[in-house]
Design a protein around this motif. Sequence first.
Motif, PDB file in Angstrom:
ATOM      1  N   ASP A   1     -56.019-113.197  14.891  1.00  0.00           N
ATOM      2  CA  ASP A   1     -54.876-114.002  14.447  1.00  0.00           C
ATOM      3  C   ASP A   1     -53.569-113.471  15.009  1.00  0.00           C
ATOM      4  OD1 ASP A   1     -56.705-115.279  12.522  1.00  0.00           O
ATOM      5  OD2 ASP A   1     -56.541-113.374  11.442  1.00  0.00           O
ATOM      6  N   ILE A   2     -53.522-112.154  15.215  1.00  0.00           N
ATOM      7  CA  ILE A   2     -52.290-111.458  15.593  1.00  0.00           C
ATOM      8  C   ILE A   2     -52.605-110.502  16.742  1.00  0.00           C
ATOM      9  CG2 ILE A   2     -50.545-109.779  14.823  1.00  0.00           C
ATOM     10  CD1 ILE A   2     -50.983-110.833  11.964  1.00  0.00           C
ATOM     11  N   VAL A   3     -51.667-110.387  17.679  1.00  0.00           N
ATOM     12  CA  VAL A   3     -51.745-109.311  18.663  1.00  0.00           C
ATOM     13  C   VAL A   3     -50.455-108.504  18.578  1.00  0.00           C
ATOM     14  CG1 VAL A   3     -50.908-110.748  20.595  1.00  0.00           C
ATOM     15  CG2 VAL A   3     -52.175-108.653  21.055  1.00  0.00           C
ATOM     16  N   ASN A   4     -50.587-107.200  18.379  1.00  0.00           N
ATOM     17  CA  ASN A   4     -49.465-106.278  18.419  1.00  0.00           C
ATOM     18  C   ASN A   4     -49.133-105.992  19.881  1.00  0.00           C
ATOM     19  OD1 ASN A   4     -49.571-105.909  15.548  1.00  0.00           O
ATOM     20  ND2 ASN A   4     -51.244-104.452  15.836  1.00  0.00           N
ATOM     21  N   ALA A   5     -47.854-105.921  20.216  1.00  0.00           N
ATOM     22  CA  ALA A   5     -47.486-105.765  21.630  1.00  0.00           C
ATOM     23  C   ALA A   5     -46.292-104.842  21.794  1.00  0.00           C
ATOM     24  CB  ALA A   5     -47.175-107.127  22.252  1.00  0.00           C
ATOM     25  N   SER A   6     -46.429-103.866  22.694  1.00  0.00           N
ATOM     26  CA  SER A   6     -45.324-102.959  22.985  1.00  0.00           C
ATOM     27  C   SER A   6     -44.557-103.410  24.223  1.00  0.00           C
ATOM     28  CB  SER A   6     -45.835-101.529  23.169  1.00  0.00           C
ATOM     29  OG  SER A   6     -46.829-101.463  24.167  1.00  0.00           O
ATOM     30  N   ARG A   7     -44.763-104.642  24.607  1.00  0.00           N
ATOM     31  CA  ARG A   7     -43.975-105.319  25.645  1.00  0.00           C
ATOM     32  C   ARG A   7     -44.065-106.805  25.360  1.00  0.00           C
ATOM     33  NH1 ARG A   7     -47.803-108.027  28.185  1.00  0.00           N
ATOM     34  NH2 ARG A   7     -49.763-107.028  28.808  1.00  0.00           N
ATOM     35  N   ARG A   8     -43.260-107.584  26.065  1.00  0.00           N
ATOM     36  CA  ARG A   8     -43.313-109.028  25.868  1.00  0.00           C
ATOM     37  C   ARG A   8     -44.566-109.609  26.522  1.00  0.00           C
ATOM     38  NH1 ARG A   8     -38.756-113.776  27.044  1.00  0.00           N
ATOM     39  NH2 ARG A   8     -39.209-114.860  25.080  1.00  0.00           N
ATOM     40  N   MET A   9     -45.080-110.680  25.939  1.00  0.00           N
ATOM     41  CA  MET A   9     -46.206-111.393  26.527  1.00  0.00           C
ATOM     42  C   MET A   9     -45.826-111.882  27.925  1.00  0.00           C
ATOM     43  SD  MET A   9     -48.156-114.844  25.117  1.00  0.00           S
ATOM     44  CE  MET A   9     -49.237-114.069  23.930  1.00  0.00           C
ATOM     45  N   LYS A  10     -46.766-111.759  28.857  1.00  0.00           N
ATOM     46  CA  LYS A  10     -46.544-112.248  30.210  1.00  0.00           C
ATOM     47  C   LYS A  10     -46.837-113.745  30.287  1.00  0.00           C
ATOM     48  CE  LYS A  10     -48.038-107.813  32.155  1.00  0.00           C
ATOM     49  NZ  LYS A  10     -49.055-107.128  32.987  1.00  0.00           N
TER      50      LYS A  10
ATOM     51  N   ALA B   1     -56.022-108.342  13.411  1.00  0.00           N
ATOM     52  CA  ALA B   1     -55.010-108.046  14.419  1.00  0.00           C
ATOM     53  C   ALA B   1     -55.565-107.039  15.419  1.00  0.00           C
ATOM     54  CB  ALA B   1     -53.746-107.499  13.769  1.00  0.00           C
ATOM     55  N   VAL B   2     -55.165-107.187  16.673  1.00  0.00           N
ATOM     56  CA  VAL B   2     -55.553-106.263  17.742  1.00  0.00           C
ATOM     57  C   VAL B   2     -54.283-105.890  18.505  1.00  0.00           C
ATOM     58  CG1 VAL B   2     -57.886-107.212  17.977  1.00  0.00           C
ATOM     59  CG2 VAL B   2     -56.022-108.203  19.316  1.00  0.00           C
ATOM     60  N   GLY B   3     -54.433-104.974  19.489  1.00  0.00           N
ATOM     61  CA  GLY B   3     -53.311-104.727  20.383  1.00  0.00           C
ATOM     62  C   GLY B   3     -52.777-103.318  20.396  1.00  0.00           C
ATOM     63  N   SER B   4     -51.476-103.223  20.607  1.00  0.00           N
ATOM     64  CA  SER B   4     -50.758-101.996  20.926  1.00  0.00           C
ATOM     65  C   SER B   4     -51.019-100.838  19.968  1.00  0.00           C
ATOM     66  CB  SER B   4     -49.252-102.290  20.949  1.00  0.00           C
ATOM     67  OG  SER B   4     -48.490-101.115  20.941  1.00  0.00           O
ATOM     68  N   SER B   5     -51.257 -99.649  20.547  1.00  0.00           N
ATOM     69  CA  SER B   5     -51.373 -98.448  19.725  1.00  0.00           C
ATOM     70  C   SER B   5     -50.015 -98.044  19.165  1.00  0.00           C
ATOM     71  CB  SER B   5     -51.958 -97.292  20.546  1.00  0.00           C
ATOM     72  OG  SER B   5     -51.115 -96.956  21.636  1.00  0.00           O
ATOM     73  N   THR B   6     -48.927 -98.426  19.836  1.00  0.00           N
ATOM     74  CA  THR B   6     -47.586 -98.114  19.342  1.00  0.00           C
ATOM     75  C   THR B   6     -47.247 -98.942  18.108  1.00  0.00           C
ATOM     76  OG1 THR B   6     -46.816 -97.526  21.563  1.00  0.00           O
ATOM     77  CG2 THR B   6     -45.134 -98.073  19.948  1.00  0.00           C
ATOM     78  N   VAL B   7     -47.614-100.216  18.124  1.00  0.00           N
ATOM     79  CA  VAL B   7     -47.310-101.105  17.003  1.00  0.00           C
ATOM     80  C   VAL B   7     -48.350-100.970  15.888  1.00  0.00           C
ATOM     81  CG1 VAL B   7     -46.872-103.531  16.364  1.00  0.00           C
ATOM     82  CG2 VAL B   7     -46.143-102.674  18.598  1.00  0.00           C
ATOM     83  N   TYR B   8     -49.521-100.463  16.222  1.00  0.00           N
ATOM     84  CA  TYR B   8     -50.620-100.319  15.250  1.00  0.00           C
ATOM     85  C   TYR B   8     -50.191 -99.704  13.910  1.00  0.00           C
ATOM     86  CZ  TYR B   8     -54.832 -98.208  13.180  1.00  0.00           C
ATOM     87  OH  TYR B   8     -55.810 -97.789  12.316  1.00  0.00           O
ATOM     88  N   PRO B   9     -49.486 -98.547  13.900  1.00  0.00           N
ATOM     89  CA  PRO B   9     -49.148 -97.968  12.590  1.00  0.00           C
ATOM     90  C   PRO B   9     -48.218 -98.843  11.764  1.00  0.00           C
ATOM     91  CG  PRO B   9     -48.095 -96.747  14.365  1.00  0.00           C
ATOM     92  CD  PRO B   9     -49.070 -97.664  15.007  1.00  0.00           C
ATOM     93  N   PHE B  10     -47.374 -99.638  12.418  1.00  0.00           N
ATOM     94  CA  PHE B  10     -46.457-100.498  11.677  1.00  0.00           C
ATOM     95  C   PHE B  10     -47.201-101.676  11.043  1.00  0.00           C
ATOM     96  CE2 PHE B  10     -43.806 -98.844  15.328  1.00  0.00           C
ATOM     97  CZ  PHE B  10     -43.335 -97.757  14.607  1.00  0.00           C
ATOM     98  N   THR B  11     -48.116-102.268  11.788  1.00  0.00           N
ATOM     99  CA  THR B  11     -48.896-103.370  11.230  1.00  0.00           C
ATOM    100  C   THR B  11     -49.866-102.856  10.161  1.00  0.00           C
ATOM    101  OG1 THR B  11     -48.655-104.659  13.259  1.00  0.00           O
ATOM    102  CG2 THR B  11     -50.465-105.273  11.804  1.00  0.00           C
ATOM    103  N   THR B  12     -50.322-101.619  10.305  1.00  0.00           N
ATOM    104  CA  THR B  12     -51.167-101.019   9.269  1.00  0.00           C
ATOM    105  C   THR B  12     -50.386-100.853   7.970  1.00  0.00           C
ATOM    106  OG1 THR B  12     -52.516 -99.854  10.909  1.00  0.00           O
ATOM    107  CG2 THR B  12     -52.559 -99.003   8.671  1.00  0.00           C
ATOM    108  N   ILE B  13     -49.128-100.416   8.069  1.00  0.00           N
ATOM    109  CA  ILE B  13     -48.282-100.310   6.872  1.00  0.00           C
ATOM    110  C   ILE B  13     -48.056-101.690   6.264  1.00  0.00           C
ATOM    111  CG2 ILE B  13     -45.941 -99.789   6.085  1.00  0.00           C
ATOM    112  CD1 ILE B  13     -45.970 -97.430   8.047  1.00  0.00           C
ATOM    113  N   ALA B  14     -47.826-102.691   7.116  1.00  0.00           N
ATOM    114  CA  ALA B  14     -47.673-104.053   6.604  1.00  0.00           C
ATOM    115  C   ALA B  14     -48.938-104.494   5.861  1.00  0.00           C
ATOM    116  CB  ALA B  14     -47.363-105.011   7.752  1.00  0.00           C
ATOM    117  N   ALA B  15     -50.114-104.101   6.359  1.00  0.00           N
ATOM    118  CA  ALA B  15     -51.376-104.439   5.694  1.00  0.00           C
ATOM    119  C   ALA B  15     -51.473-103.753   4.341  1.00  0.00           C
ATOM    120  CB  ALA B  15     -52.545-104.048   6.585  1.00  0.00           C
ATOM    121  N   GLU B  16     -51.030-102.508   4.259  1.00  0.00           N
ATOM    122  CA  GLU B  16     -51.061-101.794   2.989  1.00  0.00           C
ATOM    123  C   GLU B  16     -50.138-102.459   1.973  1.00  0.00           C
ATOM    124  OE1 GLU B  16     -49.972 -97.867   4.118  1.00  0.00           O
ATOM    125  OE2 GLU B  16     -51.873 -97.455   5.124  1.00  0.00           O
TER     126      GLU B  16
END
Length: 347
Positions: A84-93, A33-48
């Motif tokens: 596979d995943i992109v974290n996003a702090s806004r909607r995809m354009k 997964a790549v993307g938003s620094s805002t969503v990063y900690p949440f996806t990291t918790i999901a990974a844990e």
Amino acid sequence: MIRAAVIVALLALSSACHDQASGGAGARAQIKAVGSSTVYPFTTIAAEQYLANNPDARPPVIESTGTGAGMRLFCAGIGAAYPDIVNASRRMKRSEFEDCLRHGAKEILEVQIGIDGVAFAEAKNGPKMALTSADLYRALAATPGGKPNRYRTWRDVNPALPAIPIQIYGPPSTSGTRDALAELIMAQGCLDTDPEARRLKETDEDGFKARCQRVREDGAYIDAGENDNLIVQKLTANPNAIGVFGYSYLEENGGSVVGVPIGGVAPTTETIVDGRYPGARPLYIYVKKQHMDAVPGLRAFVQQYTGLWGAGGPLARRGLIAAPAEVQQQSADLVRTETPLALDALK
């Protein structure tokens, strides 16, 4: 130990099983997964959580690249070389979705994971600022009212504000938080103060963005990179400055920084959920459906995510604001049915 495994995984990708996604080169046995620094900690918790439930799985690779840069990586292709995943702090354009389509990523799941706010903050010993969208537009825009920005102090912007230099630490242009700042705060401030703005919004979208949403580059706005914790550190070192980041970082660092009200409304969980705070925004993950069967554990990872975002859950404890119940259910149903996003839904 699980957190350490995730962090180690951020440093290296290991290949293992055959990548069945069309167009891929080589092999990959772990989720990326790549993307938003805002969503990063949440996806990291999901990974844990995923590793705790699947101890034999390879640790997912989660990278904080910013939403815009993450979208470019995500949409660059299908296969082992691409996320596979992109974290996003806004909607995809729409333009980003079209880029995905050009590179073969034809089926993408759009999953809202919760709500956040673009928060303005200052140190606890700061000047106790109270701003409006119009103040922030005048302070941040490259050409407020169509003229080069000459404002140097907050008092230049508004006589009621202190005569201290405008210094705003915020994310780079690749950040979804920066996009949300421009779209939710600056654009509204422009419409509130510039008679020409409404005409431009209706007749010249590019002209409107240039006049109302382009951030000044003369040093008043300071690009602090994708590390939101660094902005918090800079605020404690420079109490007269203001920082911009996701609300979760404000909540996490409540011992050292406080929120700056906008239009008399402070950023809180309550004001973000009910929409009174003007910086409220949804958070997303986007997932390639074409990778679901090709990348081991991806489907289970995304399905598990839906059980983590509720009020009182592990993501809420980290600072995510839970979406309304009906939005949570819609997102869970979308994951269950793997219903792809339609181009016509985007603008």
